[in-house]
Design a protein around this motif. Structure first.
Motif, PDB file in Angstrom:
ATOM      1  N   GLU A   1       0.814  -1.188  -0.106  1.00 45.13           N
ATOM      2  CA  GLU A   1       0.032   0.216  -0.002  1.00 45.13           C
ATOM      3  C   GLU A   1       0.818   1.191  -0.034  1.00 45.13           C
ATOM      4  O   GLU A   1       0.545   2.220  -0.625  1.00 45.13           O
ATOM      5  CB  GLU A   1      -1.040   0.157   1.312  1.00 45.13           C
ATOM      6  CG  GLU A   1      -0.263  -0.211   2.579  1.00 45.13           C
ATOM      7  CD  GLU A   1      -1.412  -0.048   3.649  1.00 45.13           C
ATOM      8  OE1 GLU A   1      -1.979   0.710   3.581  1.00 45.13           O
ATOM      9  OE2 GLU A   1      -1.345  -1.115   4.498  1.00 45.13           O
ATOM     10  N   HIS A   2       2.205   1.240   0.450  1.00 43.88           N
ATOM     11  CA  HIS A   2       2.906   2.354   0.600  1.00 43.88           C
ATOM     12  C   HIS A   2       3.519   2.768  -0.938  1.00 43.88           C
ATOM     13  O   HIS A   2       4.154   3.777  -1.193  1.00 43.88           O
ATOM     14  CB  HIS A   2       3.910   2.056   1.643  1.00 43.88           C
ATOM     15  CG  HIS A   2       5.063   1.302   1.268  1.00 43.88           C
ATOM     16  ND1 HIS A   2       4.861   0.001   1.846  1.00 43.88           N
ATOM     17  CD2 HIS A   2       6.138   1.230   0.593  1.00 43.88           C
ATOM     18  CE1 HIS A   2       5.944  -0.717   1.481  1.00 43.88           C
ATOM     19  NE2 HIS A   2       6.601   0.068   0.755  1.00 43.88           N
ATOM     20  N   HIS A   3       3.123   1.847  -1.785  1.00 48.57           N
ATOM     21  CA  HIS A   3       3.503   2.287  -3.401  1.00 48.57           C
ATOM     22  C   HIS A   3       2.506   2.877  -4.026  1.00 48.57           C
ATOM     23  O   HIS A   3       2.606   3.267  -5.221  1.00 48.57           O
ATOM     24  CB  HIS A   3       3.792   0.910  -3.897  1.00 48.57           C
ATOM     25  CG  HIS A   3       5.170   0.270  -3.519  1.00 48.57           C
ATOM     26  ND1 HIS A   3       5.463  -1.039  -3.819  1.00 48.57           N
ATOM     27  CD2 HIS A   3       6.094   0.662  -2.851  1.00 48.57           C
ATOM     28  CE1 HIS A   3       6.601  -1.372  -3.270  1.00 48.57           C
ATOM     29  NE2 HIS A   3       7.059  -0.173  -2.509  1.00 48.57           N
ATOM     30  N   LYS A   4       1.413   3.575  -3.212  1.00 50.00           N
ATOM     31  CA  LYS A   4       0.195   3.844  -3.898  1.00 50.00           C
ATOM     32  C   LYS A   4       0.779   5.247  -4.851  1.00 50.00           C
ATOM     33  O   LYS A   4      -0.061   5.488  -5.868  1.00 50.00           O
ATOM     34  CB  LYS A   4      -0.476   4.700  -2.606  1.00 50.00           C
ATOM     35  CG  LYS A   4      -1.952   4.233  -2.768  1.00 50.00           C
ATOM     36  CD  LYS A   4      -2.695   4.764  -1.512  1.00 50.00           C
ATOM     37  CE  LYS A   4      -3.513   3.685  -0.770  1.00 50.00           C
ATOM     38  NZ  LYS A   4      -4.041   4.030   0.743  1.00 50.00           N
ATOM     39  N   ASP A   5       1.741   6.048  -4.357  1.00 55.55           N
ATOM     40  CA  ASP A   5       2.164   7.188  -5.024  1.00 55.55           C
ATOM     41  C   ASP A   5       2.894   7.039  -6.147  1.00 55.55           C
ATOM     42  O   ASP A   5       3.470   7.838  -6.611  1.00 55.55           O
ATOM     43  CB  ASP A   5       2.412   8.340  -3.854  1.00 55.55           C
ATOM     44  CG  ASP A   5       1.555   8.720  -2.687  1.00 55.55           C
ATOM     45  OD1 ASP A   5       0.117   8.678  -3.322  1.00 55.55           O
ATOM     46  OD2 ASP A   5       1.756   8.836  -1.662  1.00 55.55           O
ATOM     47  N   ARG A   6       3.535   5.801  -6.262  1.00 52.94           N
ATOM     48  CA  ARG A   6       4.305   5.595  -7.202  1.00 52.94           C
ATOM     49  C   ARG A   6       3.624   5.409  -8.726  1.00 52.94           C
ATOM     50  O   ARG A   6       2.583   5.076  -8.768  1.00 52.94           O
ATOM     51  CB  ARG A   6       5.135   4.137  -7.105  1.00 52.94           C
ATOM     52  CG  ARG A   6       6.042   4.467  -5.686  1.00 52.94           C
ATOM     53  CD  ARG A   6       7.069   3.325  -5.828  1.00 52.94           C
ATOM     54  NE  ARG A   6       7.967   3.631  -4.591  1.00 52.94           N
ATOM     55  CZ  ARG A   6       8.700   2.663  -4.174  1.00 52.94           C
ATOM     56  NH1 ARG A   6       9.144   1.513  -4.931  1.00 52.94           N
ATOM     57  NH2 ARG A   6       9.274   2.668  -2.905  1.00 52.94           N
ATOM     58  N   TYR A   7       4.584   5.521  -9.629  1.00 53.37           N
ATOM     59  CA  TYR A   7       4.046   5.582 -11.113  1.00 53.37           C
ATOM     60  C   TYR A   7       4.126   4.123 -11.712  1.00 53.37           C
ATOM     61  O   TYR A   7       5.158   3.412 -11.673  1.00 53.37           O
ATOM     62  CB  TYR A   7       4.694   6.595 -11.926  1.00 53.37           C
ATOM     63  CG  TYR A   7       4.119   8.141 -11.334  1.00 53.37           C
ATOM     64  CD1 TYR A   7       3.171   8.687 -12.276  1.00 53.37           C
ATOM     65  CD2 TYR A   7       4.936   8.756 -10.345  1.00 53.37           C
ATOM     66  CE1 TYR A   7       2.467   9.734 -11.561  1.00 53.37           C
ATOM     67  CE2 TYR A   7       4.339   9.885  -9.839  1.00 53.37           C
ATOM     68  CZ  TYR A   7       2.990  10.468 -10.687  1.00 53.37           C
ATOM     69  OH  TYR A   7       2.323  11.655  -9.920  1.00 53.37           O
ATOM     70  N   PRO A   8       3.408   3.641 -12.801  1.00 53.95           N
ATOM     71  CA  PRO A   8       3.444   2.521 -13.537  1.00 53.95           C
ATOM     72  C   PRO A   8       4.935   2.298 -13.994  1.00 53.95           C
ATOM     73  O   PRO A   8       5.383   1.126 -13.881  1.00 53.95           O
ATOM     74  CB  PRO A   8       2.506   2.587 -14.557  1.00 53.95           C
ATOM     75  CG  PRO A   8       1.521   3.662 -14.151  1.00 53.95           C
ATOM     76  CD  PRO A   8       1.977   4.813 -13.297  1.00 53.95           C
ATOM     77  N   HIS A   9       5.780   2.994 -14.377  1.00 55.37           N
ATOM     78  CA  HIS A   9       7.038   2.591 -14.879  1.00 55.37           C
ATOM     79  C   HIS A   9       7.896   2.223 -13.777  1.00 55.37           C
ATOM     80  O   HIS A   9       9.082   1.919 -14.129  1.00 55.37           O
ATOM     81  CB  HIS A   9       7.416   3.913 -15.724  1.00 55.37           C
ATOM     82  CG  HIS A   9       8.160   5.083 -14.843  1.00 55.37           C
ATOM     83  ND1 HIS A   9       7.467   6.336 -14.526  1.00 55.37           N
ATOM     84  CD2 HIS A   9       9.293   5.327 -14.254  1.00 55.37           C
ATOM     85  CE1 HIS A   9       7.954   6.973 -13.814  1.00 55.37           C
ATOM     86  NE2 HIS A   9       9.247   6.531 -13.468  1.00 55.37           N
ATOM     87  N   GLU A  10       7.419   2.516 -12.556  1.00 63.64           N
ATOM     88  CA  GLU A  10       8.575   2.128 -11.513  1.00 63.64           C
ATOM     89  C   GLU A  10       8.196   0.658 -11.236  1.00 63.64           C
ATOM     90  O   GLU A  10       8.710   0.029 -10.278  1.00 63.64           O
ATOM     91  CB  GLU A  10       8.321   3.221 -10.356  1.00 63.64           C
ATOM     92  CG  GLU A  10       8.541   4.531 -10.520  1.00 63.64           C
ATOM     93  CD  GLU A  10       8.338   5.202  -9.223  1.00 63.64           C
ATOM     94  OE1 GLU A  10       8.682   5.137  -7.889  1.00 63.64           O
ATOM     95  OE2 GLU A  10       7.110   5.994  -9.257  1.00 63.64           O
ATOM     96  N   PHE A  11       7.322   0.112 -11.727  1.00 61.48           N
ATOM     97  CA  PHE A  11       6.993  -1.345 -11.341  1.00 61.48           C
ATOM     98  C   PHE A  11       7.350  -2.334 -12.615  1.00 61.48           C
ATOM     99  O   PHE A  11       7.396  -2.132 -13.685  1.00 61.48           O
ATOM    100  CB  PHE A  11       5.623  -1.420 -11.192  1.00 61.48           C
ATOM    101  CG  PHE A  11       5.098  -0.838  -9.869  1.00 61.48           C
ATOM    102  CD1 PHE A  11       5.070  -1.088  -8.741  1.00 61.48           C
ATOM    103  CD2 PHE A  11       4.564   0.763 -10.157  1.00 61.48           C
ATOM    104  CE1 PHE A  11       4.669  -0.516  -7.549  1.00 61.48           C
ATOM    105  CE2 PHE A  11       4.265   1.408  -8.983  1.00 61.48           C
ATOM    106  CZ  PHE A  11       4.419   0.707  -7.512  1.00 61.48           C
ATOM    107  N   SER A  12       7.377  -3.601 -12.148  1.00 63.48           N
ATOM    108  CA  SER A  12       7.674  -4.613 -13.108  1.00 63.48           C
ATOM    109  C   SER A  12       6.451  -4.947 -13.774  1.00 63.48           C
ATOM    110  O   SER A  12       5.316  -4.639 -13.384  1.00 63.48           O
ATOM    111  CB  SER A  12       8.447  -5.952 -12.434  1.00 63.48           C
ATOM    112  OG  SER A  12       7.286  -6.385 -11.610  1.00 63.48           O
ATOM    113  N   GLY A  13       6.341  -5.763 -14.990  1.00 63.10           N
ATOM    114  CA  GLY A  13       5.544  -6.325 -15.676  1.00 63.10           C
ATOM    115  C   GLY A  13       4.373  -6.875 -14.714  1.00 63.10           C
ATOM    116  O   GLY A  13       3.249  -6.678 -14.790  1.00 63.10           O
ATOM    117  N   GLY A  14       4.974  -7.917 -14.101  1.00 63.76           N
ATOM    118  CA  GLY A  14       3.922  -8.669 -13.149  1.00 63.76           C
ATOM    119  C   GLY A  14       3.294  -7.672 -12.217  1.00 63.76           C
ATOM    120  O   GLY A  14       2.053  -7.946 -11.732  1.00 63.76           O
ATOM    121  N   GLN A  15       3.838  -6.838 -11.615  1.00 60.06           N
ATOM    122  CA  GLN A  15       3.286  -5.733 -10.824  1.00 60.06           C
ATOM    123  C   GLN A  15       2.250  -4.971 -11.337  1.00 60.06           C
ATOM    124  O   GLN A  15       1.335  -4.753 -10.880  1.00 60.06           O
ATOM    125  CB  GLN A  15       4.334  -4.993  -9.954  1.00 60.06           C
ATOM    126  CG  GLN A  15       5.141  -5.889  -8.752  1.00 60.06           C
ATOM    127  CD  GLN A  15       6.289  -4.985  -8.316  1.00 60.06           C
ATOM    128  OE1 GLN A  15       6.993  -4.494  -9.040  1.00 60.06           O
ATOM    129  NE2 GLN A  15       6.546  -4.776  -6.965  1.00 60.06           N
TER     130      GLN A  15
END
Ligand code: SF4
Ligand code: MG
Length: 316
Positions: free
Chosen positions: A138-152
């Motif tokens: 939940e603390h990743h709420k403010d992050r943007y899609p490009h900061e995540f892997s494909g699975g995430q």
């Protein structure tokens, strides 16, 4: 029921309609609540168009879609908006289906807010809960899609669908863009959510081993039509339609003793703008008979809900 989706072909001297691409041509099936139906077939056979037409992301040409006893196509725009919360879709590509400019909490919650699904005071907590349920922190709420892997990112797409509290989700090749090592995690998440929430899935995939793993029933599509439907074990253990046999013979077998004879499909898939007369598979079928070139086979009920459209079979 008898769902059809034709796309007009424009052209000719006056720019008029010169024909139709029969992307979905008289498709009938039923998915029981809380179960998964896998829809398989080569690319271009009409799987995705079927999924989108069911959800009215595309308007049908003919036939009907009944969801929870209600005629989806009889709904007004406003009613459809409400219904859409109950019928969701998860797309293949978690890269292009997420807005790069929104933090993921916003992506997941946007439609929840629009529909006023939860009181403002409970909104943050609701989004946190959905994220946790989908294996996101939940603390990743403010992050943007490009900061995540494909699975995430695919977890974000699933969370966005789930946030609307749907009954039914069309999963259109949801793991095809992911690394094999990640695919199982996303599949397991979908299964867990189904179990916890009683969700119903239409699972579209060209990956037969994934479909065997997740589906209760399977439909095999060829050139806009369903050629065979039934319980997953019946379709995989005892495929009847020559197309299904050919398609399934290409699955790699872990146990070499079980090796089936590989059937190579000859020829190209005919154009859905100009499908062959009679059985649409006859131009590629090694068992083609005279009647196959003239008469389209009717569905034959082989028992236990196993239905095949092929002249080789008679009703049980
Ligand atoms: Fe082959 Fe004829 Fe059956 Fe079609 S109906 S799949 S051409 S045997
Ligand atoms: Mg597709």
């Amino acid at each position: 029921n008898h769902l059809k989706k034709y796309f007009p072909i424009k052209g000719g001297f006056f720019g008029g309609v010169t024909g139709n691409v029969k992307a979905v041509d008289d498709v009938t099936f039923k998915i029981e609540r809380g179960t998964t139906m896998g829809l398989v077939g080569e690319s271009g056979c009409g799987k995705s168009t079927t999924g989108r037409t069911i959800l009215r992301l595309l308007e049908k040409t003919d036939g009907e879609v009944i969801f929870n006893g209600e005629d989806v196509n009889a709904k007004s725009k406003k009613e459809l908006r409400e219904l859409r919360t109950k019928m969701q879709i998860v797309f293949q590509d978690p890269y292009s289906s997420l807005s790069p400019r929104l933090p993921i909490g916003e992506i997941i919650g946007e439609a929840v807010r629009e529909h006023g699904l939860v009181p403002a005071a409970e909104y943050d907590e609701y989004i946190s809960k959905i994220m946790k349920e989908c294996g996101l922190q939940e603390h990743h709420k403010d992050r943007y899609p490009h900061e995540f892997s494909g699975g995430q990112r695919q977890r974000v797409c699933i969370a966005r669908a789930l946030a609307l509290n749907p009954d039914f989700i069309v999963c259109d090749e949801p793991v095809s863009a992911l690394d094999v090592s990640i695919q199982a995690q996303v599949i397991n998440l979908l299964r867990k959510l189904q179990k916890d929430r009683g969700l119903t899935y239409l699972f579209i995939s060209h990956d037969l081993s994934v479909v065997e793993h997740i589906s209760d029933t399977v439909g095999v599509m060829y050139l806009g039509g369903l050629v065979e439907t039934g319980k997953t074990e019946d379709i995989f253990d005892n495929p009847l339609h020559p197309y299904t046999k050919a398609l399934f013979s290409a699955i790699p077998m872990p146990d070499p003793d079980l090796k089936k004879d590989r059937v190579i499909l000859e020829g190209d898939i005919p154009s859905p703008a100009n499908p062959p007369k009679g059985c649409k598979f006859h131009t590629r079928c090694s068992e083609c008979m005279g009647i196959c070139k003239e008469v389209a086979p009717e569905p034959k009920d082989m028992g236990n809900g196993h239905v095949v459209r092929c002249h080789l079979y008679d009703d049980k």
